[in-house]
Scaffold this motif. Sequence first.
Motif, mmCIF file in Angstrom:
data_model
loop_
_atom_site.group_PDB
_atom_site.id
_atom_site.type_symbol
_atom_site.label_atom_id
_atom_site.label_comp_id
_atom_site.label_asym_id
_atom_site.label_seq_id
_atom_site.Cartn_x
_atom_site.Cartn_y
_atom_site.Cartn_z
ATOM 1 N N VAL A 79 0.868 -1.174 0.000
ATOM 2 C CA VAL A 79 0.000 0.000 0.000
ATOM 3 C C VAL A 79 0.903 1.221 0.000
ATOM 4 C CG1 VAL A 79 -1.687 1.340 1.315
ATOM 5 C CG2 VAL A 79 -1.870 -1.142 1.255
ATOM 6 N N TRP A 98 -3.277 0.127 -3.471
ATOM 7 C CA TRP A 98 -3.235 -0.951 -2.489
ATOM 8 C C TRP A 98 -3.446 -2.271 -3.198
ATOM 9 C CZ3 TRP A 98 -6.504 3.264 -2.262
ATOM 10 C CH2 TRP A 98 -7.780 3.082 -2.788
ATOM 11 N N ALA A 110 -6.996 -3.166 4.146
ATOM 12 C CA ALA A 110 -6.716 -2.240 3.039
ATOM 13 C C ALA A 110 -7.084 -0.816 3.429
ATOM 14 C CB ALA A 110 -7.458 -2.670 1.772
ATOM 15 N N ALA A 114 -4.379 2.082 3.832
ATOM 16 C CA ALA A 114 -4.530 3.200 2.898
ATOM 17 C C ALA A 114 -4.762 4.507 3.653
ATOM 18 C CB ALA A 114 -5.658 2.920 1.914
#
Length: 177
Positions: A79, A98, A110, A114
């Motif tokens: 990411v 990602w 995620a 992120a």
Amino acid sequence: MTEIRTPRLVLRRWLDDDLVPLSEIHADPVVMRSIGDGTPRSMEQTAEDIEAWEEEWDDEGLGIFAVELLGSGELAGAVGLSVTGAPDEAAGQVAISWRLGRVFWGQGYASEAAHAALEFALQDRGLDRVIAVLRTGDSASAGVADKLGMQAEGTALHPVHGHDLTVFGIDLTQYQE
């Protein structure tokens, strides 16, 4: 060495030991279906990716992080940030991206990673704006972009592979921790 800790993750620079687990993630056609031309990547291609990401860290002061689970030390994926070259509508802007191994999907990793990368971009690196360029129809990634507070701003065609892309964006003035 740049490192970010979240409640469950460590975002860090790449280590030699990351090649095999990232290659396993890149070998999964389901993971890769919305990345590039949608085909899995070999170990050699993955090594080239890591090398390019590390070079971008050195050249730009930002890049793609290795994402490690805090408890187990497992590599969950990648990411981070990169200066995008394409499509033309997004060229030269910093994009967040990602990719996580399928076993790590659906657990909020995620979005957590992120969010940390976006905060790093806007607060630590002083960027005023970050975009995400996603394959149109990738609803899971669009959900992550939505959780980041990003808004769909337009569409484009992938200049090499020809599939539809959606460009999302967020400005510092729109960002809320």
